[in-house]
Design a protein around this motif. Structure first.
Motif, PDB file in Angstrom:
ATOM      1  N   PRO A   7       6.205   7.676  -2.399  1.00 42.82           N
ATOM      2  CA  PRO A   7       7.219   7.539  -3.460  1.00 42.82           C
ATOM      3  C   PRO A   7       7.519   8.848  -4.198  1.00 42.82           C
ATOM      4  N   GLU A   8       6.485   9.628  -4.533  1.00 41.08           N
ATOM      5  CA  GLU A   8       6.743  10.878  -5.254  1.00 41.08           C
ATOM      6  C   GLU A   8       7.544  11.836  -4.384  1.00 41.08           C
ATOM      7  N   GLN A   9       7.179  11.965  -3.112  1.00 42.60           N
ATOM      8  CA  GLN A   9       7.921  12.841  -2.219  1.00 42.60           C
ATOM      9  C   GLN A   9       9.341  12.325  -2.018  1.00 42.60           C
ATOM     10  N   ALA A  10       9.502  11.005  -1.931  1.00 40.87           N
ATOM     11  CA  ALA A  10      10.830  10.430  -1.775  1.00 40.87           C
ATOM     12  C   ALA A  10      11.716  10.771  -2.969  1.00 40.87           C
ATOM     13  N   PHE A  11      11.153  10.696  -4.161  1.00 37.53           N
ATOM     14  CA  PHE A  11      11.916  11.038  -5.360  1.00 37.53           C
ATOM     15  C   PHE A  11      12.326  12.505  -5.346  1.00 37.53           C
ATOM     16  N   LYS A  13       0.849  -1.175   0.000  1.00 42.71           N
ATOM     17  CA  LYS A  13       0.000   0.000   0.000  1.00 42.71           C
ATOM     18  C   LYS A  13       0.887   1.227   0.000  1.00 42.71           C
ATOM     19  N   SER A  14       0.705   2.081  -0.961  1.00 46.25           N
ATOM     20  CA  SER A  14       1.550   3.252  -1.071  1.00 46.25           C
ATOM     21  C   SER A  14       1.231   4.224   0.054  1.00 46.25           C
ATOM     22  N   PRO A  15       2.253   4.735   0.778  1.00 46.06           N
ATOM     23  CA  PRO A  15       2.000   5.695   1.853  1.00 46.06           C
ATOM     24  C   PRO A  15       1.344   6.960   1.318  1.00 46.06           C
ATOM     25  N   HIS A  16       0.601   7.620   2.195  1.00 44.91           N
ATOM     26  CA  HIS A  16      -0.023   8.876   1.815  1.00 44.91           C
ATOM     27  C   HIS A  16       1.024   9.986   1.776  1.00 44.91           C
ATOM     28  N   MET A  17       0.706  11.037   1.037  1.00 40.89           N
ATOM     29  CA  MET A  17       1.558  12.213   1.041  1.00 40.89           C
ATOM     30  C   MET A  17       1.653  12.761   2.464  1.00 40.89           C
ATOM     31  N   ASP A  18       2.846  13.120   2.879  1.00 41.98           N
ATOM     32  CA  ASP A  18       3.067  13.667   4.207  1.00 41.98           C
ATOM     33  C   ASP A  18       3.028  15.193   4.124  1.00 41.98           C
ATOM     34  N   ALA A  19       2.160  15.817   4.914  1.00 40.48           N
ATOM     35  CA  ALA A  19       1.967  17.263   4.841  1.00 40.48           C
ATOM     36  C   ALA A  19       3.235  18.019   5.239  1.00 40.48           C
ATOM     37  N   ALA A  20       3.926  17.548   6.290  1.00 35.76           N
ATOM     38  CA  ALA A  20       5.126  18.239   6.748  1.00 35.76           C
ATOM     39  C   ALA A  20       6.236  18.155   5.708  1.00 35.76           C
ATOM     40  N   VAL A  21       6.405  16.965   5.101  1.00 34.14           N
ATOM     41  CA  VAL A  21       7.413  16.814   4.043  1.00 34.14           C
ATOM     42  C   VAL A  21       7.034  17.680   2.847  1.00 34.14           C
ATOM     43  N   GLY A  22       5.726  17.715   2.529  1.00 35.77           N
ATOM     44  CA  GLY A  22       5.271  18.550   1.422  1.00 35.77           C
ATOM     45  C   GLY A  22       5.577  20.014   1.640  1.00 35.77           C
TER      46      GLY A  22
END
Length: 327
Positions: A243-247, A19-28
Motif C-alpha cells: 500500500p505505501e509503495q502504491a501510494f 494480508k498486506s503485501p511486502h515491500m517490493d525491492a524492485a519497485v522500491g
C-alpha cells in the motif's frame, strides 16, 4: 500522524486486505531512483496529493497526516508546513485550529480549480471535431488590467490560445467551463463560434496552431513522461504492490502526468501531428493507475483522517476516472 496496520481488515475501496503485501525491492529501487533524478517540489506535490487523494475523500485532512505521507517523498516537516501556508495564501486551501492540530481543507475556489483539473487529467482525450472554433473577444475597457490578466491565465489554463490582441481561440472548447470562468470573473466578453469561409482566399484557422500553442514542447514533455514510467509496467502486478509503495507510485504518476497534460489544449486528433505522444502517455498513465489505485486507497485511509475521523470510501466520481475504475 495516524498510522495503523492494514492487516486483517477490508480497505475502504472494497478490496480485501487479509494480508498486506511486502515491500517490493524492485519497485522500491524505481521509487528511489525517480526521487533522486526528479525530486518533486513540495508545494506542487502537496497539490497533487490533495487533488488525487484527498479531494475524493472530502477534501480535508490534518496537517500531521500530511507530514507523514509527504515524508515518503523526502519532504521535511518544515517544507510541508511552508507548502500548506503558501497554498492557503493562493486560495487553494484554508485551515482551522483544533488545539495543537491544524485541519487543511480545499476552499471553494480550490475545489473549483481541482474539478477543472480533474476533467483534464482523467478524461479520455477527445479525437473528434466538427470544424468549429470557439472565440472569446475581450471588450476594450471592460476590465482592469489585473482582472484581464487573471482571466487570460484561466483561459490559457483551459487551453485557449491568444490568436490576436484580446482574442482567444480554441477548436474544441468546453463551453460549460468557459461560461463558469466568465461568470466567476464577471467578464464582459463576446463568445463566438467560427469556421473557415469556403471560397475565400485566406489562411485556414488550423495554421494558427503552431503559432499560438507550443505543441513541440508539449510533445517532448509527453515523451519524457513515457520514458520515465514505462519501466513500471513490468514491475507492477495488480493487487500485489505494498500500500505505501502504491501510494507513492500513484502520486508520482499523477504528479508528472498532470504537469504535462494541464498545459495541453487537448485538440481533436486532426489538429495534431501524426503519432501524437499524448495518447500514448494517457494510455500508459491509465494502465499504471489501474494497477496501483486500490492499494493506494488502503494507504490513504490508514494514514489520513478528516474532520470526523478515519476517511471513508472515495466519492463515486473517483471511480469514473480513466474511463471507469472498479470499486
Amino acid at each position: 500522524m495516524v498510522r495503523r496496520e492494514a492487516k486483517g481488515r477490508t480497505s475502504s475501496s472494497g478490496a480485501g486486505a487479509a494480508k498486506s503485501p511486502h515491500m517490493d525491492a524492485a519497485v522500491g529501487k524505481w521509487i528511489q531512483r525517480c526521487l533522486e533524478e526528479h525530486p518533486p517540489h513540495a508545494k506542487s506535490l502537496m497539490a497533487t496529493i490533495f487533488g488525487d487523494s484527498i479531494a475524493p475523500h472530502g477534501g480535508a485532512t490534518w496537517l500531521g497526516g500530511l507530514i507523514g505521507v509527504m515524508g515518503h517523498f523526502g519532504i521535511s516537516d518544515r517544507l510541508v508546513r511552508t507548502s500548506a501556508f503558501r497554498l492557503t495564501l493562493e486560495d487553494w486551501l484554508e485551515s482551522r485550529r483544533d488545539g495543537r492540530r491544524s485541519l487543511y481543507s480545499l476552499t471553494a475556489s480550490g475545489l473549483r480549480r481541482f474539478e477543472h483539473a480533474t476533467r483534464r487529467i482523467y478524461t479520455v482525450p477527445s479525437r473528434r471535431w466538427d470544424g468549429a472554433w470557439t472565440l472569446v473577444l475581450l471588450l476594450r475597457g471592460a476590465q482592469e488590467s489585473a482582472d484581464r490578466a487573471a482571466l487570460r491565465r484561466e483561459l490559457e489554463w483551459e487551453g485557449f490560445g491568444l490568436i490576436a490582441p484580446g482574442v482567444f481561440g480554441h477548436p474544441a472548447a468546453n463551453t460549460a467551463v468557459l461560461a463558469e470562468i466568465l461568470e466567476t470573473r464577471q467578464s464582459k466578453a463576446l463568445v463566438l463560434s467560427a469556421r473557415d469561409v469556403e471560397g475565400v482566399y485566406a489562411r485556414p484557422m488550423r495554421e494558427l496552431v503552431d503559432e499560438c500553442w507550443n505543441l513541440r514542447g508539449l510533445a517532448d514533455g509527453y515523451r519524457q513522461f513515457v520514458s520515465r514510467f514505462e519501466s513500471l509496467r513490468d514491475l507492477l502486478e495488480e493487487g500485489s504492490i505494498h500500500p505505501e509503495q502504491a501510494f507513492v507510485v500513484r502520486t508520482l504518476l499523477l504528479h508528472w502526468f498532470r504537469r504535462v497534460t494541464l498545459h495541453d489544449p487537448h485538440f481533436p486528433a486532426e489538429m495534431l501531428p501524426a503519432g501524437w505522444p499524448g495518447y500514448t502517455a494517457y494510455d500508459l498513465c491509465c494502465e499504471l493507475y489501474r494497477l496501483c489505485y486500490r492499494q493506494a486507497e488502503v494507504h490513504i485511509c490508514d494514514n489520513l483522517e478528516g474532520p470526523h475521523g478515519r476517511l471513508g470510501e472515495a466519492a463515486p466520481d473517483f471511480y469514473r476516472r480513466f474511463g471507469g475504475l472498479e470499486r
